[in-house]
Design a protein around this motif. Structure first.
Motif, PDB file in Angstrom:
ATOM      1  N   GLY A  30     -13.073   1.949 -16.147  1.00  0.00           N
ATOM      2  CA  GLY A  30     -13.380   0.632 -15.613  1.00  0.00           C
ATOM      3  C   GLY A  30     -13.649   0.650 -14.127  1.00  0.00           C
ATOM      4  N   HIS A  31     -13.696  -0.555 -13.556  1.00  0.00           N
ATOM      5  CA  HIS A  31     -14.014  -0.690 -12.141  1.00  0.00           C
ATOM      6  C   HIS A  31     -12.771  -0.736 -11.268  1.00  0.00           C
ATOM      7  N   GLU A  32     -11.573  -0.894 -11.864  1.00  0.00           N
ATOM      8  CA  GLU A  32     -10.361  -1.021 -11.066  1.00  0.00           C
ATOM      9  C   GLU A  32      -9.474   0.209 -11.211  1.00  0.00           C
ATOM     10  N   VAL A  33      -8.871   0.620 -10.102  1.00  0.00           N
ATOM     11  CA  VAL A  33      -7.925   1.740 -10.115  1.00  0.00           C
ATOM     12  C   VAL A  33      -6.681   1.334  -9.352  1.00  0.00           C
ATOM     13  N   ARG A  34      -5.576   1.952  -9.722  1.00  0.00           N
ATOM     14  CA  ARG A  34      -4.296   1.625  -9.099  1.00  0.00           C
ATOM     15  C   ARG A  34      -3.986   2.597  -7.974  1.00  0.00           C
ATOM     16  N   LEU A  35      -3.305   2.083  -6.963  1.00  0.00           N
ATOM     17  CA  LEU A  35      -2.981   2.870  -5.777  1.00  0.00           C
ATOM     18  C   LEU A  35      -1.640   2.410  -5.246  1.00  0.00           C
ATOM     19  N   ARG A  36      -0.731   3.350  -5.023  1.00  0.00           N
ATOM     20  CA  ARG A  36       0.552   3.021  -4.397  1.00  0.00           C
ATOM     21  C   ARG A  36       0.529   3.520  -2.960  1.00  0.00           C
ATOM     22  N   VAL A  37       0.816   2.623  -2.022  1.00  0.00           N
ATOM     23  CA  VAL A  37       0.819   2.975  -0.608  1.00  0.00           C
ATOM     24  C   VAL A  37       2.191   2.668  -0.019  1.00  0.00           C
ATOM     25  N   ASP A 243      17.985  -6.875   9.605  1.00  0.00           N
ATOM     26  CA  ASP A 243      18.005  -8.297   9.905  1.00  0.00           C
ATOM     27  C   ASP A 243      16.644  -8.820  10.354  1.00  0.00           C
ATOM     28  N   ARG A 244      15.599  -7.955  10.269  1.00  0.00           N
ATOM     29  CA  ARG A 244      14.256  -8.385  10.670  1.00  0.00           C
ATOM     30  C   ARG A 244      13.218  -7.531   9.943  1.00  0.00           C
ATOM     31  N   ARG A 245      12.024  -8.066   9.854  1.00  0.00           N
ATOM     32  CA  ARG A 245      10.918  -7.311   9.247  1.00  0.00           C
ATOM     33  C   ARG A 245       9.889  -7.018  10.315  1.00  0.00           C
ATOM     34  N   ILE A 246       9.722  -5.720  10.617  1.00  0.00           N
ATOM     35  CA  ILE A 246       8.739  -5.312  11.611  1.00  0.00           C
ATOM     36  C   ILE A 246       7.791  -4.243  11.066  1.00  0.00           C
ATOM     37  N   ASP A 247       7.995  -3.834   9.805  1.00  0.00           N
ATOM     38  CA  ASP A 247       7.159  -2.814   9.167  1.00  0.00           C
ATOM     39  C   ASP A 247       6.332  -3.475   8.067  1.00  0.00           C
ATOM     40  N   TYR A 248       5.030  -3.110   7.988  1.00  0.00           N
ATOM     41  CA  TYR A 248       4.107  -3.901   7.176  1.00  0.00           C
ATOM     42  C   TYR A 248       3.143  -3.048   6.364  1.00  0.00           C
ATOM     43  N   VAL A 249       2.766  -3.607   5.214  1.00  0.00           N
ATOM     44  CA  VAL A 249       1.581  -3.203   4.473  1.00  0.00           C
ATOM     45  C   VAL A 249       0.691  -4.436   4.412  1.00  0.00           C
ATOM     46  N   ALA A 250      -0.551  -4.311   4.865  1.00  0.00           N
ATOM     47  CA  ALA A 250      -1.494  -5.431   4.854  1.00  0.00           C
ATOM     48  C   ALA A 250      -2.816  -4.940   4.279  1.00  0.00           C
ATOM     49  N   VAL A 251      -3.470  -5.795   3.499  1.00  0.00           N
ATOM     50  CA  VAL A 251      -4.660  -5.353   2.759  1.00  0.00           C
ATOM     51  C   VAL A 251      -5.788  -6.364   2.906  1.00  0.00           C
ATOM     52  N   ARG A 258      -0.057  -5.889  -6.730  1.00  0.00           N
ATOM     53  CA  ARG A 258       0.690  -6.020  -7.982  1.00  0.00           C
ATOM     54  C   ARG A 258       2.200  -6.104  -7.737  1.00  0.00           C
ATOM     55  N   ASP A 259       2.667  -5.419  -6.685  1.00  0.00           N
ATOM     56  CA  ASP A 259       4.101  -5.422  -6.403  1.00  0.00           C
ATOM     57  C   ASP A 259       4.314  -4.895  -4.995  1.00  0.00           C
ATOM     58  N   ALA A 260       5.394  -5.332  -4.354  1.00  0.00           N
ATOM     59  CA  ALA A 260       5.760  -4.823  -3.029  1.00  0.00           C
ATOM     60  C   ALA A 260       7.274  -4.878  -2.899  1.00  0.00           C
ATOM     61  N   ARG A 261       7.830  -3.893  -2.206  1.00  0.00           N
ATOM     62  CA  ARG A 261       9.288  -3.824  -2.112  1.00  0.00           C
ATOM     63  C   ARG A 261       9.705  -2.981  -0.905  1.00  0.00           C
ATOM     64  N   VAL A 262      10.979  -3.091  -0.568  1.00  0.00           N
ATOM     65  CA  VAL A 262      11.572  -2.339   0.545  1.00  0.00           C
ATOM     66  C   VAL A 262      12.722  -1.507  -0.011  1.00  0.00           C
ATOM     67  N   PRO A 263      12.504  -0.220  -0.304  1.00  0.00           N
ATOM     68  CA  PRO A 263      13.581   0.633  -0.814  1.00  0.00           C
ATOM     69  C   PRO A 263      14.659   0.859   0.245  1.00  0.00           C
ATOM     70  N   ARG A 264      15.880   1.054  -0.207  1.00  0.00           N
ATOM     71  CA  ARG A 264      16.990   1.301   0.706  1.00  0.00           C
ATOM     72  C   ARG A 264      17.212   2.806   0.875  1.00  0.00           C
ATOM     73  N   LEU A 271      13.496   1.084   7.345  1.00  0.00           N
ATOM     74  CA  LEU A 271      13.297   1.191   5.910  1.00  0.00           C
ATOM     75  C   LEU A 271      11.803   1.257   5.628  1.00  0.00           C
ATOM     76  N   PRO A 272      11.401   1.956   4.573  1.00  0.00           N
ATOM     77  CA  PRO A 272       9.991   1.999   4.214  1.00  0.00           C
ATOM     78  C   PRO A 272       9.577   0.728   3.478  1.00  0.00           C
ATOM     79  N   VAL A 273       8.273   0.486   3.447  1.00  0.00           N
ATOM     80  CA  VAL A 273       7.691  -0.585   2.634  1.00  0.00           C
ATOM     81  C   VAL A 273       6.708   0.074   1.670  1.00  0.00           C
ATOM     82  N   VAL A 274       6.802  -0.293   0.393  1.00  0.00           N
ATOM     83  CA  VAL A 274       5.957   0.279  -0.650  1.00  0.00           C
ATOM     84  C   VAL A 274       5.214  -0.846  -1.349  1.00  0.00           C
ATOM     85  N   ALA A 275       3.939  -0.615  -1.650  1.00  0.00           N
ATOM     86  CA  ALA A 275       3.145  -1.628  -2.357  1.00  0.00           C
ATOM     87  C   ALA A 275       2.296  -0.975  -3.425  1.00  0.00           C
ATOM     88  N   ASP A 276       2.277  -1.584  -4.594  1.00  0.00           N
ATOM     89  CA  ASP A 276       1.394  -1.172  -5.680  1.00  0.00           C
ATOM     90  C   ASP A 276       0.166  -2.074  -5.657  1.00  0.00           C
TER      91      ASP A 276
END
Length: 283
Positions: A30-37, A243-251, A258-264, A271-276
């Motif tokens: 298809g035309h869509e593919v998944r990518l985790r960053v 106590d604050r968010r200063i790390d980002y994924v922006a698209v 599809r999903d975004a989270r902050v693993p501990r 902390l890292p930020v991960v996005a599907d």
């Protein structure tokens, strides 16, 4: 009966092609593919406890299982705090990923015959890198006396081929000072580069922006990009009691989140930020 069964299977397969194939088949053809960053400020290899431990960071990054990762505060033969090691190359090698390093500082070695001292941002990728460039944006140097804002490198871009989809990935680390003026200049430079490099390719910005989501200096970014954690606290700093968010994924707008989270993890002070994501192949 055998002819009937074969015919039924063929009809079912044709119907599947019309009504929608299973996800694995849809991605393959298809035309869509998944990518985790992911984005991760690695604190020059030191954990929240201040102890240099690159093996601990390798395991933390491996657990993210990301296809593309932007790293900030990366030392390359910088000084004793990271044992004079090349963190960009070592992390990429341990994770079996391609790497592009964009130094902010590139200084003379401490002695003849030693490697140059470098510090900056790196991007790691499981997918082929078809283009790489270290852009300049406004910076206020920490290595010169009485600095003034001036263009300096350290804004790396890679174009990755994700199963036929071209994706522009940028890694950034904005100024940490309380005065937002330099960050305001950096955001303007970032947007200029994104517009100049724009087109049909998806664009992904990863990094430590050193400002809260509602900070006025970041507002222009959100006119072009979508913050994947928008509406969620997603606290990223300090790692042990964020106590604050200063790390980002922006698209860019063409990318579906599809999903975004902050693993501990305590492998760094951030902390890292991960996005599907889902990105589209070109026509």
């Amino acid at each position: 009966m055998r002819r009937t069964s074969v015919a039924a299977v063929l009809v079912a397969l044709m119907a599947g092609a019309v009504l929608g194939a299973p996800p694995a088949l849809a991605e393959a053809g298809g035309h869509e593919v998944r990518l985790r960053v992911a984005t991760y400020n690695v604190h020059a290899g030191a954990g929240q406890d201040g102890r240099f431990d690159l093996a601990r960071q390798v395991e933390a990054i491996r657990a993210l299982d990301a296809d593309v990762i932007a790293l900030q505060e990366v030392d390359v033969h910088w000084d004793p705090r990271s044992e004079w090691r090349d963190l960009a190359a070592e992390l990429a090698g341990a994770l079996d990923m391609r790497v592009f390093f964009g130094p902010i500082y590139d200084l003379d070695p401490p002695a003849d015959g030693r490697p140059r001292r470098q510090y900056g941002n790196a991007i790691l990728s499981r997918y082929p890198i078809t283009h790489a460039e270290n852009h300049s944006i406004a910076r206020l140097s920490t290595q010169t006396p009485d600095p003034v804002p001036a263009p300096a490198p350290g804004f790396p871009e890679v174009v990755v081929n994700v199963k036929g989809a071209r994706v522009q990935v940028y890694g950034t680390h904005l100024d940490y000072r309380a005065d937002p003026q330099v960050r305001r200049l950096q955001v303007a430079d970032t947007l200029k580069i994104l517009r100049e490099r724009g087109g049909r390719d998806a664009q992904v910005l990863l990094g430590d922006l050193n400002a809260l989501p509602g900070a006025p200096e970041l507002a222009p970014l959100w006119s072009r990009l979508t913050d994947v954690m928008s509406g969620s606290p997603g606290l990223t700093y300090p790692a042990d009691a964020p106590d604050r968010r200063i790390d980002y994924v922006a698209v860019s707008r063409s990318v579906r989140v599809r999903d975004a989270r902050v693993p501990r993890t305590l492998a760094s002070d951030h902390l890292p930020v991960v996005a599907d994501l889902t990105v589209r192949r070109g026509r």
